[in-house]
Enzyme design. Structure first.
Site, PDB file in Angstrom:
ATOM      1  N   ASN A   1       1.530  -5.187  11.418  1.00  0.00           N
ATOM      2  CA  ASN A   1       0.566  -4.830  10.580  1.00  0.00           C
ATOM      3  C   ASN A   1      -0.338  -3.332  11.085  1.00  0.00           C
ATOM      4  OD1 ASN A   1      -1.119  -6.232   8.398  1.00  0.00           O
ATOM      5  ND2 ASN A   1      -2.629  -5.713   9.726  1.00  0.00           N
TER       6      ASN A   1
ATOM      7  N   VAL B   1       0.818 -10.130  -5.931  1.00  0.00           N
ATOM      8  CA  VAL B   1       1.077 -10.561  -7.228  1.00  0.00           C
ATOM      9  C   VAL B   1       1.876  -9.361  -7.972  1.00  0.00           C
ATOM     10  CG1 VAL B   1      -0.742 -12.153  -7.324  1.00  0.00           C
ATOM     11  CG2 VAL B   1      -1.380  -9.849  -8.004  1.00  0.00           C
ATOM     12  N   ASP B   2       2.228  -8.407  -7.447  1.00  0.00           N
ATOM     13  CA  ASP B   2       2.736  -7.184  -8.025  1.00  0.00           C
ATOM     14  C   ASP B   2       4.207  -7.351  -8.395  1.00  0.00           C
ATOM     15  OD1 ASP B   2       2.184  -5.731  -4.865  1.00  0.00           O
ATOM     16  OD2 ASP B   2       4.145  -6.719  -5.590  1.00  0.00           O
TER      17      ASP B   2
ATOM     18  N   CYS C   1      -6.720 -22.068 -29.463  1.00  0.00           N
ATOM     19  CA  CYS C   1      -8.062 -22.633 -29.057  1.00  0.00           C
ATOM     20  C   CYS C   1      -9.244 -21.911 -28.776  1.00  0.00           C
ATOM     21  CB  CYS C   1      -7.939 -23.518 -27.729  1.00  0.00           C
ATOM     22  SG  CYS C   1      -8.041 -22.326 -26.285  1.00  0.00           S
TER      23      CYS C   1
ATOM     24  N   SER D   1      -4.102  -9.365   6.245  1.00  0.00           N
ATOM     25  CA  SER D   1      -5.180  -9.831   7.465  1.00  0.00           C
ATOM     26  C   SER D   1      -5.332 -11.187   7.672  1.00  0.00           C
ATOM     27  CB  SER D   1      -6.705  -9.513   6.736  1.00  0.00           C
ATOM     28  OG  SER D   1      -6.589 -10.138   5.672  1.00  0.00           O
TER      29      SER D   1
ATOM     30  N   HIS E   1       0.365 -16.280  -4.432  1.00  0.00           N
ATOM     31  CA  HIS E   1      -0.880 -16.435  -5.295  1.00  0.00           C
ATOM     32  C   HIS E   1      -0.480 -16.054  -6.643  1.00  0.00           C
ATOM     33  CE1 HIS E   1      -3.213 -15.622  -1.364  1.00  0.00           C
ATOM     34  NE2 HIS E   1      -3.019 -16.782  -1.494  1.00  0.00           N
TER      35      HIS E   1
ATOM     36  N   THR F   1       0.739  -1.304   0.172  1.00  0.00           N
ATOM     37  CA  THR F   1       0.128   0.064   0.024  1.00  0.00           C
ATOM     38  C   THR F   1       0.791   1.235   0.009  1.00  0.00           C
ATOM     39  OG1 THR F   1      -0.172   0.010   2.393  1.00  0.00           O
ATOM     40  CG2 THR F   1      -1.967  -0.994   1.102  1.00  0.00           C
TER      41      THR F   1
ATOM     42  N   PHE G   1      -7.038  -4.985   0.039  1.00  0.00           N
ATOM     43  CA  PHE G   1      -8.389  -5.661  -0.333  1.00  0.00           C
ATOM     44  C   PHE G   1      -9.146  -5.215   0.796  1.00  0.00           C
ATOM     45  CE2 PHE G   1      -6.888  -8.013  -4.057  1.00  0.00           C
ATOM     46  CZ  PHE G   1      -5.668  -8.307  -3.854  1.00  0.00           C
TER      47      PHE G   1
END
Ligand code: APR
Ligand code: ZN
Length: 242
Positions: A211, A106-107, A151, A190, A122, A31, A38
């Site tokens: 956190n 995932v960044d 495909c 979290s 992830h 962040t 999220f």
């Protein structure tokens, strides 16, 4: 030393004593680089139900909404850079203080900051595949909604959707390091998503939680530091060098 740094000092002692330290991160680690998390007030899931965009069902039943959500996330990553906290973690790996990073993010910011041993539990939003046949794709093909030449299927980023299995190699590696760890430092998550939420309980080592929000469900940690990741990591880095 002010009492508020007592917890930081405890963690520094754990780091000195540890021969195998693992860092586990979540969206709260990014962040401060400008990427929403999220479940905070300003997080992605405040206005969007994840089950409508981040599932295989969403991909099949409403590809336009799936595509709109992940395109927005990709475009939002445009000029995003790692922050001081990412660089501190990479330095600790170079100095032999940290042996591996397991991330839900995932960044790609841990890699970009120089961390070498990163398990992306992830997946990654920076690589793509055809959802139907698995053929590799590139960002432009996804952004432009091209159909797979092999495909005719849809392209998608290689992020783990709710209900999908985590990548075996990343999970096996993270579990190996967690089970070997003398210390697991959990930052900016979290801990609400299974199975990553279980990892901190799967070590016999010391556990630390850094956190912005510390709940009663995190009372099992040996040490907790409430606050921003960048700030906490900077204080710990200063104590390590004092
Ligand atoms: N410093 C420290 N903590 C922070 C910061 C910060 N700068 N910013 C936010 N946080 C905290 C929030 O208070 C929150 O507790 O980080 C936590 C982020 O939690 P989530 O938003 O739930 O993100 P995360 O735990 O990574 O989510 C796990 O859920 O939606 C899926 O696949 C997605 O990987 C994600 C997974
Ligand atoms: Zn295909």
């Amino acid at each position: 030393m002010t009492s508020s740094y007592q917890h930081h000092a405890t963690l520094v002692n754990y780091m000195y004593q540890s021969k195998h330290t693992v860092i586990l991160t979540g969206a709260g680690m990014s962040t401060e680089s400008g990427i929403p998390d999220f479940r905070s007030r300003s997080g992605w899931w405040k206005d969007i139900d994840p089950l409508t965009v981040a599932t295989e069902e969403a991909l099949h039943k409403n590809y336009d909404l799936f595509h709109e959500f992940y395109s927005a996330r990709l475009k939002g990553l445009g000029d995003i850079k790692p922050h001081k906290g990412h660089f501190i973690i990479a330095k600790w790996e170079q100095d032999g203080l940290v042996q591996s990073v397991a991330t839900q993010n995932v960044d790609g910011l841990h890699h970009e900051a120089g961390s070498q041993n990163v398990d992306q539990l992830h997946g990654s939003i920076h690589s793509f595949r055809c959802h139907d046949c698995g053929m590799k794709g590139v960002k432009q093909q996804f952004l432009e909604k091209e159909s797979c030449s092999n495909c005719g299927g849809h392209f998608r980023p290689n992020v783990v959707l709710f209900g999908e299995a985590l990548p075996d190699d990343a999970w096996d590696s993270a579990l190996f390091h967690i089970q070997k760890a003398d210390l697991v430092i959990v930052i900016g998550t979290s801990l609400q998503v299974y199975p990553v939420s279980q990892l901190p309980r799967m070590t016999s080592g010391k556990t630390a939680f850094i956190n912005k929000e510390i709940g009663s469900e995190q009372s099992f940690f040996d040490v907790t530091i409430e606050g921003s990741a960048g700030e906490a990591l900077s204080v710990i880095e200063q104590l390590l060098n004092s």
